[in-house]
Design a protein around this motif. Structure first.
Motif, PDB file in Angstrom:
ATOM      1  N   LEU A 150      44.697  29.289  54.182  1.00  0.00           N
ATOM      2  CA  LEU A 150      45.171  29.393  52.801  1.00  0.00           C
ATOM      3  C   LEU A 150      44.416  28.453  51.876  1.00  0.00           C
ATOM      4  O   LEU A 150      43.964  28.856  50.800  1.00  0.00           O
ATOM      5  CB  LEU A 150      46.674  29.099  52.738  1.00  0.00           C
ATOM      6  N   ARG A 151      44.274  27.203  52.290  1.00  0.00           N
ATOM      7  CA  ARG A 151      43.615  26.206  51.446  1.00  0.00           C
ATOM      8  C   ARG A 151      42.187  26.626  51.112  1.00  0.00           C
ATOM      9  O   ARG A 151      41.750  26.550  49.963  1.00  0.00           O
ATOM     10  CB  ARG A 151      43.616  24.861  52.170  1.00  0.00           C
ATOM     11  N   HIS A 152      41.466  27.095  52.116  1.00  0.00           N
ATOM     12  CA  HIS A 152      40.068  27.466  51.913  1.00  0.00           C
ATOM     13  C   HIS A 152      39.953  28.748  51.081  1.00  0.00           C
ATOM     14  O   HIS A 152      39.093  28.859  50.207  1.00  0.00           O
ATOM     15  CB  HIS A 152      39.385  27.650  53.265  1.00  0.00           C
ATOM     16  N   LEU A 153      40.833  29.708  51.335  1.00  0.00           N
ATOM     17  CA  LEU A 153      40.832  30.946  50.557  1.00  0.00           C
ATOM     18  C   LEU A 153      41.156  30.665  49.092  1.00  0.00           C
ATOM     19  O   LEU A 153      40.539  31.227  48.183  1.00  0.00           O
ATOM     20  CB  LEU A 153      41.845  31.931  51.143  1.00  0.00           C
ATOM     21  N   TYR A 154      42.122  29.796  48.881  1.00  0.00           N
ATOM     22  CA  TYR A 154      42.514  29.424  47.516  1.00  0.00           C
ATOM     23  C   TYR A 154      41.340  28.780  46.785  1.00  0.00           C
ATOM     24  O   TYR A 154      41.045  29.104  45.634  1.00  0.00           O
ATOM     25  CB  TYR A 154      43.700  28.465  47.594  1.00  0.00           C
ATOM     26  N   TYR A 155      40.674  27.863  47.455  1.00  0.00           N
ATOM     27  CA  TYR A 155      39.533  27.159  46.864  1.00  0.00           C
ATOM     28  C   TYR A 155      38.425  28.147  46.504  1.00  0.00           C
ATOM     29  O   TYR A 155      37.860  28.110  45.413  1.00  0.00           O
ATOM     30  CB  TYR A 155      39.032  26.122  47.865  1.00  0.00           C
ATOM     31  N   THR A 156      38.128  29.057  47.440  1.00  0.00           N
ATOM     32  CA  THR A 156      37.107  30.072  47.193  1.00  0.00           C
ATOM     33  C   THR A 156      37.501  30.960  46.016  1.00  0.00           C
ATOM     34  O   THR A 156      36.684  31.272  45.149  1.00  0.00           O
ATOM     35  CB  THR A 156      36.912  30.945  48.449  1.00  0.00           C
ATOM     36  N   ASP A 157      38.766  31.351  45.990  1.00  0.00           N
ATOM     37  CA  ASP A 157      39.266  32.223  44.935  1.00  0.00           C
ATOM     38  C   ASP A 157      39.239  31.522  43.581  1.00  0.00           C
ATOM     39  O   ASP A 157      38.883  32.126  42.558  1.00  0.00           O
ATOM     40  CB  ASP A 157      40.696  32.649  45.275  1.00  0.00           C
ATOM     41  N   ALA A 158      39.630  30.250  43.565  1.00  0.00           N
ATOM     42  CA  ALA A 158      39.713  29.507  42.304  1.00  0.00           C
ATOM     43  C   ALA A 158      38.369  29.450  41.593  1.00  0.00           C
ATOM     44  O   ALA A 158      38.313  29.414  40.355  1.00  0.00           O
ATOM     45  CB  ALA A 158      40.229  28.092  42.571  1.00  0.00           C
ATOM     46  N   LYS A 159      37.290  29.461  42.370  1.00  0.00           N
ATOM     47  CA  LYS A 159      35.964  29.399  41.759  1.00  0.00           C
ATOM     48  C   LYS A 159      35.693  30.609  40.877  1.00  0.00           C
ATOM     49  O   LYS A 159      34.917  30.535  39.931  1.00  0.00           O
ATOM     50  CB  LYS A 159      34.891  29.287  42.846  1.00  0.00           C
ATOM     51  N   GLY A 160      36.346  31.739  41.200  1.00  0.00           N
ATOM     52  CA  GLY A 160      36.136  32.951  40.419  1.00  0.00           C
ATOM     53  C   GLY A 160      36.775  32.916  39.050  1.00  0.00           C
ATOM     54  O   GLY A 160      36.511  33.789  38.219  1.00  0.00           O
ATOM     55  N   TYR A 161      37.621  31.906  38.796  1.00  0.00           N
ATOM     56  CA  TYR A 161      38.290  31.807  37.500  1.00  0.00           C
ATOM     57  C   TYR A 161      37.536  30.907  36.525  1.00  0.00           C
ATOM     58  O   TYR A 161      37.924  30.789  35.367  1.00  0.00           O
ATOM     59  CB  TYR A 161      39.712  31.276  37.673  1.00  0.00           C
TER      60      TYR A 161
END
Length: 312
Positions: A162-173
């Motif tokens: 979850l932590r890594h997916l969230y971090y990766t996803d956050a970059k798209g914002y």
């Protein structure tokens, strides 16, 4: 994205930046309760009222004139109480009602109503954890199959990612990177502080800023988010609901920006597919973030946090 929509986003940001330079609406509330306190105690002058507040808070006389300076700063909004204990003592000394003490913490100081230092069997903690777990679970269910396959082949369990997916996803914002695709898991997080902080926040431990919680909720819920849901989730987690007139502690108009942003999202994406809605949210947030960065404003950059500096 249409130029007209982009222009409306920038106008919204500019409006919020301008309002952020004006007096906080919460300051008017503080002046009202302070004036009431003075009237209820014999129409005291401000210096006398500050001294009385000091005595009520600490059961002692001010040793020197500067001892009451922090109280003057708190009531004028120049500074806010540093600790929750100071906030509690200040509210009690002002003879605030329970509702007013709650607003002092949630509205004036822009904080959550409770802080948990360790996991608890207390009902309120369990209810809030259940809400956060459900949102995080729904977020994981929406992860692209290609990304899930990457994690599976690397031997990683998706729930523990979850932590890594969230971090990766956050970059798209924030600003997109050339050659980086939404279905790729980004490079591993290098910030140990972020890993520890995110883990504690997912257990609702410690002081979690309202802005940070809004970011979590927005990323977890995308694209199924609107003003009503976000406001309700915030209140269920112990924060002030969305309010166009609410400001952060520094006076910035994050709520006004977010409400305008979500109204525009609803207008532009009505009838669109979830994938199109996700794309709109990411693209529009990048436009806002880039503009706010150019204006050297960090308070309104909702999706940006320090650990993302490792990626830039």
């Amino acid at each position: 994205m249409k130029k007209s929509v982009e222009q409306r986003l920038l106008e919204l940001a500019e409006d919020c930046l301008a309002l952020g330079k004006t007096e906080r609406p919460e300051q008017q509330w503080m002046e009202q309760v302070y004036d009431r306190f003075r009237a209820e105690n014999g129409n005291l002058g401000k210096a006398e009222a500050d001294q009385l507040l000091f005595r009520k808070m600490y059961a002692a006389e001010p040793a020197k004139g500067s001892d009451t300076l922090k109280i003057r700063y708190w009531r004028t909004g120049r500074h806010l109480p540093v600790s929750r204990e100071q906030c509690r003592l200040f509210g009690n000394a002002l003879q605030l009602s329970e509702k007013e003490r709650r607003f002092l913490l949630q509205g004036y100081c822009d904080r959550c109503d409770r802080v948990f230092e360790s996991t608890s069997q207390e009902v309120v903690y369990q209810e809030r954890m259940a809400l956060l777990r459900n949102l995080a679970g729904e977020y994981l269910d929406k992860i692209h199959p290609a990304m899930k396959r990457q994690l599976y082949h690397s031997g990683a369990d998706i729930a523990h990612s979850l932590r890594h997916l969230y971090y990766t996803d956050a970059k798209g914002y924030i600003r997109s990177r050339e050659g980086e695709h939404a279905i790729q898991v980004g490079r591993h997080i290098s910030s140990l502080n972020y890993m520890s902080e995110f883990g504690r926040q997912m257990k609702l431990l410690g002081e979690i800023p309202r802005k940070t919680m809004i970011r979590h909720l927005m990323i977890f819920a995308n694209p199924f988010v609107n003003e009503e849901w976000l406001s309700r989730w915030l209140m269920q987690l112990g924060y002030l609901g969305l309010d166009e007139n609410h400001t952060q502690a520094d006076g910035s108009r994050l709520d006004r920006l977010l409400l305008g942003y979500l109204r525009l999202y609803r207008e532009c994406c009505a009838g669109s597919s979830p994938a199109q809605c996700q794309s709109w949210l990411r693209q529009s947030s990048r436009i806002l973030d880039e503009y706010l960065e150019k204006r050297k404003n960090t308070s309104l950059r909702l999706f940006y946090f320090k650990a993302l500096k490792d990626w830039e």
